[in-house]
Motif scaffolding. Structure first.
Motif, short mmCIF file in Angstrom:
data_model
loop_
_atom_site.label_atom_id
_atom_site.label_comp_id
_atom_site.label_asym_id
_atom_site.label_seq_id
_atom_site.Cartn_x
_atom_site.Cartn_y
_atom_site.Cartn_z
N MET A 68 0.95 1.28 -3.27
CA MET A 68 0.16 0.28 -3.98
C MET A 68 -0.22 0.84 -5.35
O MET A 68 -0.44 2.04 -5.48
CB MET A 68 -1.12 -0.05 -3.20
CG MET A 68 -0.90 -0.61 -1.82
SD MET A 68 -0.05 -2.19 -1.90
CE MET A 68 1.23 -1.91 -0.70
N PRO A 69 -0.33 -0.04 -6.35
CA PRO A 69 -0.62 0.42 -7.70
C PRO A 69 -2.05 0.91 -7.91
O PRO A 69 -2.29 1.71 -8.81
CB PRO A 69 -0.32 -0.80 -8.57
CG PRO A 69 -0.46 -1.97 -7.66
CD PRO A 69 -0.06 -1.48 -6.30
N ASN A 70 -2.99 0.44 -7.08
CA ASN A 70 -4.36 0.94 -7.25
C ASN A 70 -5.01 1.23 -5.90
O ASN A 70 -4.63 0.69 -4.87
CB ASN A 70 -5.21 -0.01 -8.12
CG ASN A 70 -5.49 -1.33 -7.45
OD1 ASN A 70 -6.12 -1.38 -6.39
ND2 ASN A 70 -5.04 -2.42 -8.06
N ARG A 71 -6.03 2.06 -5.94
CA ARG A 71 -6.69 2.57 -4.74
C ARG A 71 -7.35 1.45 -3.91
O ARG A 71 -7.22 1.42 -2.69
CB ARG A 71 -7.71 3.62 -5.16
CG ARG A 71 -8.40 4.31 -4.03
CD ARG A 71 -9.29 5.43 -4.58
NE ARG A 71 -10.09 5.99 -3.55
CZ ARG A 71 -9.65 6.84 -2.62
NH1 ARG A 71 -8.41 7.23 -2.63
NH2 ARG A 71 -10.46 7.30 -1.69
N ASP A 72 -8.07 0.55 -4.57
CA ASP A 72 -8.77 -0.51 -3.84
C ASP A 72 -7.79 -1.43 -3.10
O ASP A 72 -8.04 -1.80 -1.95
CB ASP A 72 -9.65 -1.33 -4.79
CG ASP A 72 -10.84 -0.54 -5.31
OD1 ASP A 72 -11.25 0.44 -4.65
OD2 ASP A 72 -11.37 -0.90 -6.38
N GLU A 73 -6.70 -1.78 -3.75
CA GLU A 73 -5.68 -2.60 -3.10
C GLU A 73 -5.07 -1.85 -1.91
O GLU A 73 -4.84 -2.43 -0.85
CB GLU A 73 -4.59 -2.98 -4.10
CG GLU A 73 -3.53 -3.88 -3.50
CD GLU A 73 -2.43 -4.25 -4.50
OE1 GLU A 73 -1.50 -4.95 -4.08
OE2 GLU A 73 -2.50 -3.85 -5.67
N CYS A 74 -4.86 -0.56 -2.09
CA CYS A 74 -4.31 0.26 -1.02
C CYS A 74 -5.24 0.27 0.19
O CYS A 74 -4.78 0.16 1.33
CB CYS A 74 -4.06 1.68 -1.53
SG CYS A 74 -3.24 2.73 -0.32
N ILE A 75 -6.53 0.39 -0.03
CA ILE A 75 -7.50 0.39 1.07
C ILE A 75 -7.48 -0.94 1.81
O ILE A 75 -7.48 -0.98 3.04
CB ILE A 75 -8.91 0.75 0.56
CG1 ILE A 75 -8.93 2.22 0.13
CG2 ILE A 75 -9.97 0.47 1.63
CD1 ILE A 75 -10.18 2.63 -0.60
N GLN A 76 -7.42 -2.05 1.07
CA GLN A 76 -7.36 -3.37 1.70
C GLN A 76 -6.11 -3.52 2.57
O GLN A 76 -6.18 -3.99 3.70
CB GLN A 76 -7.38 -4.46 0.64
CG GLN A 76 -8.71 -4.60 -0.05
CD GLN A 76 -8.67 -5.63 -1.18
OE1 GLN A 76 -7.63 -6.17 -1.51
NE2 GLN A 76 -9.82 -5.89 -1.76
#
Length: 95
Positions: A68-76
């Motif tokens: 995923m391009p960013n951490r928050d999206e990855c966590i979701q």
């Protein structure tokens, strides 16, 4: 980093450690701790799933090839995939 070299790194112990500990999420008796792994300029879907306490505690290291391009999206995405895996496998997730 190519897919094959990324997978090789996962199995050879060369993966990056999680950046920081995330908040534990409780789901159907399991504990999920998202642990996104930095991989180049992206984040790999990863988490630690546990159930039980003390000597009876079981742990599963959940790592997927998704980036995923960013951490928050990855966590979701990590939470969605771990919950789906728990729904499908239940206690069989531990082997």
């Amino acid at each position: 980093m190519g897919i094959l070299s990324g997978l090789k790194g996962l199995f050879s112990g060369g993966e990056s450690p999680p950046e920081k500990a995330e908040e534990t999420i409780e789901y159907k008796g399991f504990s999920i701790v998202p642990a996104p792994m930095k991989d180049g300029g992206q984040f790999r879907v990863a988490a630690i799933i546990t159930k039980g306490e003390g000597e009876d505690q079981k742990t599963h290291k959940f790592i997927r090839s998704d980036l995923m391009p960013n951490r928050d999206e990855c966590i979701q995405i990590t939470l969605r995939k771990t919950k789906l895996t728990i729904d499908q496998l239940g206690d069989n997730i531990f082997g």
